[in-house]
Design a protein around this motif. Structure first.
Motif, PDB file in Angstrom:
ATOM      1  N   VAL A  84      74.342 103.785  87.681  1.00 23.30           N
ATOM      2  CA  VAL A  84      73.696 104.208  86.443  1.00 23.30           C
ATOM      3  C   VAL A  84      72.211 104.353  86.770  1.00 23.30           C
ATOM      4  O   VAL A  84      71.623 103.480  87.409  1.00 23.30           O
ATOM      5  CB  VAL A  84      73.905 103.184  85.305  1.00 23.30           C
ATOM      6  N   LEU A  85      71.636 105.471  86.337  1.00 17.47           N
ATOM      7  CA  LEU A  85      70.212 105.683  86.600  1.00 17.47           C
ATOM      8  C   LEU A  85      69.392 104.529  86.024  1.00 17.47           C
ATOM      9  O   LEU A  85      69.693 104.026  84.932  1.00 17.47           O
ATOM     10  CB  LEU A  85      69.745 107.004  85.981  1.00 17.47           C
ATOM     11  N   PRO A  86      68.341 104.102  86.721  1.00 17.23           N
ATOM     12  CA  PRO A  86      67.549 102.953  86.271  1.00 17.23           C
ATOM     13  C   PRO A  86      67.078 103.046  84.814  1.00 17.23           C
ATOM     14  O   PRO A  86      67.108 102.056  84.086  1.00 17.23           O
ATOM     15  CB  PRO A  86      66.367 102.930  87.242  1.00 17.23           C
ATOM     16  N   ALA A  87      66.660 104.209  84.349  1.00 17.34           N
ATOM     17  CA  ALA A  87      66.158 104.348  82.973  1.00 17.34           C
ATOM     18  C   ALA A  87      67.244 104.132  81.925  1.00 17.34           C
ATOM     19  O   ALA A  87      66.936 103.917  80.759  1.00 17.34           O
ATOM     20  CB  ALA A  87      65.535 105.735  82.784  1.00 17.34           C
ATOM     21  N   TYR A  88      68.503 104.164  82.325  1.00 11.09           N
ATOM     22  CA  TYR A  88      69.615 104.025  81.385  1.00 11.09           C
ATOM     23  C   TYR A  88      70.366 102.695  81.555  1.00 11.09           C
ATOM     24  O   TYR A  88      71.374 102.467  80.895  1.00 11.09           O
ATOM     25  CB  TYR A  88      70.597 105.180  81.569  1.00 11.09           C
ATOM     26  N   GLN A  89      69.899 101.855  82.452  1.00  6.48           N
ATOM     27  CA  GLN A  89      70.588 100.586  82.688  1.00  6.48           C
ATOM     28  C   GLN A  89      70.388  99.630  81.523  1.00  6.48           C
ATOM     29  O   GLN A  89      69.512  99.808  80.687  1.00  6.48           O
ATOM     30  CB  GLN A  89      70.118  99.973  84.004  1.00  6.48           C
ATOM     31  N   ASP A  90      71.227  98.618  81.462  1.00  5.08           N
ATOM     32  CA  ASP A  90      71.192  97.576  80.431  1.00  5.08           C
ATOM     33  C   ASP A  90      71.502  98.112  79.040  1.00  5.08           C
ATOM     34  O   ASP A  90      71.002  97.611  78.036  1.00  5.08           O
ATOM     35  CB  ASP A  90      69.842  96.834  80.437  1.00  5.08           C
ATOM     36  N   GLN A  91      72.320  99.162  78.980  1.00  4.41           N
ATOM     37  CA  GLN A  91      72.762  99.726  77.707  1.00  4.41           C
ATOM     38  C   GLN A  91      74.291  99.722  77.604  1.00  4.41           C
ATOM     39  O   GLN A  91      74.847 100.337  76.698  1.00  4.41           O
ATOM     40  CB  GLN A  91      72.246 101.161  77.542  1.00  4.41           C
ATOM     41  N   GLY A  92      74.973  99.088  78.569  1.00  4.42           N
ATOM     42  CA  GLY A  92      76.429  99.030  78.541  1.00  4.42           C
ATOM     43  C   GLY A  92      77.121 100.230  79.168  1.00  4.42           C
ATOM     44  O   GLY A  92      78.348 100.326  79.142  1.00  4.42           O
ATOM     45  N   ILE A  93      76.357 101.133  79.757  1.00  3.73           N
ATOM     46  CA  ILE A  93      76.936 102.343  80.333  1.00  3.73           C
ATOM     47  C   ILE A  93      77.778 102.007  81.561  1.00  3.73           C
ATOM     48  O   ILE A  93      78.897 102.510  81.707  1.00  3.73           O
ATOM     49  CB  ILE A  93      75.830 103.368  80.663  1.00  3.73           C
ATOM     50  N   GLY A  94      77.282 101.160  82.435  1.00  2.00           N
ATOM     51  CA  GLY A  94      78.048 100.760  83.616  1.00  2.00           C
ATOM     52  C   GLY A  94      79.338 100.058  83.233  1.00  2.00           C
ATOM     53  O   GLY A  94      80.394 100.291  83.825  1.00  2.00           O
ATOM     54  N   THR A  95      79.260  99.198  82.230  1.00  2.00           N
ATOM     55  CA  THR A  95      80.464  98.502  81.741  1.00  2.00           C
ATOM     56  C   THR A  95      81.477  99.505  81.220  1.00  2.00           C
ATOM     57  O   THR A  95      82.676  99.409  81.517  1.00  2.00           O
ATOM     58  CB  THR A  95      80.091  97.491  80.639  1.00  2.00           C
ATOM     59  N   GLU A  96      81.029 100.479  80.458  1.00  2.00           N
ATOM     60  CA  GLU A  96      81.950 101.475  79.902  1.00  2.00           C
ATOM     61  C   GLU A  96      82.544 102.352  80.994  1.00  2.00           C
ATOM     62  O   GLU A  96      83.744 102.671  80.958  1.00  2.00           O
ATOM     63  CB  GLU A  96      81.246 102.338  78.847  1.00  2.00           C
ATOM     64  N   LEU A  97      81.744 102.745  81.974  1.00  2.00           N
ATOM     65  CA  LEU A  97      82.279 103.520  83.095  1.00  2.00           C
ATOM     66  C   LEU A  97      83.359 102.727  83.829  1.00  2.00           C
ATOM     67  O   LEU A  97      84.437 103.249  84.114  1.00  2.00           O
ATOM     68  CB  LEU A  97      81.153 103.902  84.062  1.00  2.00           C
ATOM     69  N   ALA A  98      83.066 101.464  84.135  1.00  2.00           N
ATOM     70  CA  ALA A  98      84.027 100.627  84.853  1.00  2.00           C
ATOM     71  C   ALA A  98      85.278 100.386  84.008  1.00  2.00           C
ATOM     72  O   ALA A  98      86.396 100.451  84.533  1.00  2.00           O
ATOM     73  CB  ALA A  98      83.373  99.300  85.242  1.00  2.00           C
ATOM     74  N   ARG A  99      85.109 100.129  82.733  1.00  2.00           N
ATOM     75  CA  ARG A  99      86.260  99.899  81.860  1.00  2.00           C
ATOM     76  C   ARG A  99      87.183 101.113  81.845  1.00  2.00           C
ATOM     77  O   ARG A  99      88.394 100.986  81.983  1.00  2.00           O
ATOM     78  CB  ARG A  99      85.773  99.582  80.441  1.00  2.00           C
ATOM     79  N   ARG A 100      86.605 102.296  81.715  1.00  2.00           N
ATOM     80  CA  ARG A 100      87.403 103.522  81.684  1.00  2.00           C
ATOM     81  C   ARG A 100      88.113 103.762  83.018  1.00  2.00           C
ATOM     82  O   ARG A 100      89.268 104.198  83.042  1.00  2.00           O
ATOM     83  CB  ARG A 100      86.529 104.720  81.319  1.00  2.00           C
ATOM     84  N   MET A 101      87.428 103.499  84.122  1.00  2.00           N
ATOM     85  CA  MET A 101      88.051 103.694  85.431  1.00  2.00           C
ATOM     86  C   MET A 101      89.183 102.698  85.646  1.00  2.00           C
ATOM     87  O   MET A 101      90.272 103.067  86.098  1.00  2.00           O
ATOM     88  CB  MET A 101      87.018 103.563  86.549  1.00  2.00           C
ATOM     89  N   LEU A 102      88.955 101.446  85.331  1.00  2.00           N
ATOM     90  CA  LEU A 102      90.000 100.440  85.516  1.00  2.00           C
ATOM     91  C   LEU A 102      91.210 100.747  84.649  1.00  2.00           C
ATOM     92  O   LEU A 102      92.355 100.538  85.077  1.00  2.00           O
ATOM     93  CB  LEU A 102      89.447  99.042  85.245  1.00  2.00           C
ATOM     94  N   GLU A 103      91.001 101.263  83.462  1.00  2.00           N
ATOM     95  CA  GLU A 103      92.120 101.670  82.608  1.00  2.00           C
ATOM     96  C   GLU A 103      92.903 102.813  83.248  1.00  2.00           C
ATOM     97  O   GLU A 103      94.133 102.818  83.253  1.00  2.00           O
ATOM     98  CB  GLU A 103      91.618 102.076  81.220  1.00  2.00           C
ATOM     99  N   ALA A 104      92.201 103.781  83.818  1.00  2.00           N
ATOM    100  CA  ALA A 104      92.861 104.911  84.479  1.00  2.00           C
ATOM    101  C   ALA A 104      93.659 104.454  85.701  1.00  2.00           C
ATOM    102  O   ALA A 104      94.695 105.043  86.030  1.00  2.00           O
ATOM    103  CB  ALA A 104      91.834 105.963  84.887  1.00  2.00           C
ATOM    104  N   LEU A 105      93.193 103.396  86.356  1.00  2.00           N
ATOM    105  CA  LEU A 105      93.856 102.899  87.569  1.00  2.00           C
ATOM    106  C   LEU A 105      94.867 101.791  87.289  1.00  2.00           C
ATOM    107  O   LEU A 105      95.494 101.279  88.217  1.00  2.00           O
ATOM    108  CB  LEU A 105      92.804 102.397  88.565  1.00  2.00           C
ATOM    109  N   ARG A 106      95.055 101.426  86.035  1.00  2.00           N
ATOM    110  CA  ARG A 106      95.920 100.306  85.671  1.00  2.00           C
ATOM    111  C   ARG A 106      97.324 100.371  86.294  1.00  2.00           C
ATOM    112  O   ARG A 106      97.860  99.347  86.709  1.00  2.00           O
ATOM    113  CB  ARG A 106      96.019 100.170  84.158  1.00  2.00           C
ATOM    114  N   PRO A 107      97.962 101.543  86.408  1.00  2.00           N
ATOM    115  CA  PRO A 107      99.311 101.577  86.995  1.00  2.00           C
ATOM    116  C   PRO A 107      99.356 101.240  88.494  1.00  2.00           C
ATOM    117  O   PRO A 107     100.429 100.962  89.027  1.00  2.00           O
ATOM    118  CB  PRO A 107      99.770 103.022  86.777  1.00  2.00           C
ATOM    119  N   ILE A 108      98.223 101.254  89.166  1.00  2.00           N
ATOM    120  CA  ILE A 108      98.190 101.038  90.610  1.00  2.00           C
ATOM    121  C   ILE A 108      98.139  99.546  90.919  1.00  2.00           C
ATOM    122  O   ILE A 108      97.428  98.787  90.262  1.00  2.00           O
ATOM    123  CB  ILE A 108      96.995 101.802  91.222  1.00  2.00           C
TER     124      ILE A 108
END
Length: 148
Positions: A84-108
């Protein structure tokens, strides 16, 4: 670029219309030999799965965060990058990206990533567990390899 406080962040798994111009925001902070925008786009295009965070309110709709996974699509996946670009950090963006990716990979069965010690609590909050591992780093190729 618009100030992050006025941002309208959207998340997408579609990279078809993403251009190198949208990837010029300053990813790979601290890397001595980071990939350029063209190589960055290539690594996203070659990934098994990608989730992007885009600032729709800013000029050129820059990508302000991304996560990618490589996988055999059957048993194992690896998440090499979450940025996440430094100016956008600490807004939950990294958490949301990771959450969405882990959900997509859940069957693996096995989803692995490597991270620095200070990031372990972040990933534990997302349900990952620490495991032992090994790694090799060829820093001369850190900016990317254009041919296999």
């Amino acid at each position: 670029m618009s100030h992050p406080a006025r941002s309208m962040i959207t998340y997408t798994t579609h990279i078809k219309n993403i251009t190198p111009v949208q990837l010029q925001g300053g990813f790979f902070v601290g890397w001595p030999n980071p990939p350029g925008p063209e190589t960055h786009l290539q690594l996203l295009q070659n990934a098994y799965r990608v989730v992007l965070a885009v600032d729709d309110a800013a000029e050129n709709q820059p990508v302000i965060g991304f996560i990618n996974a490589i996988s055999d699509g059957v048993l194992a996946a690896y998440i090499p990058l979450l940025e996440v670009l430094p100016a956008y950090q600490d807004q939950g963006i990294g958490t949301e990206l990771a959450r969405r990716m882990l959900e997509a990979l859940r069957p693996i069965y096995a989803v692995d990533l490597l991270c620095d010690e200070p990031l372990i609590p972040f990933y534990q909050r997302l349900g990952l567990i620490p495991v032992k591992g090994m790694a090799f780093r060829n820093y001369a190729a850190q900016s990317g390899v254009t041919e296999p």
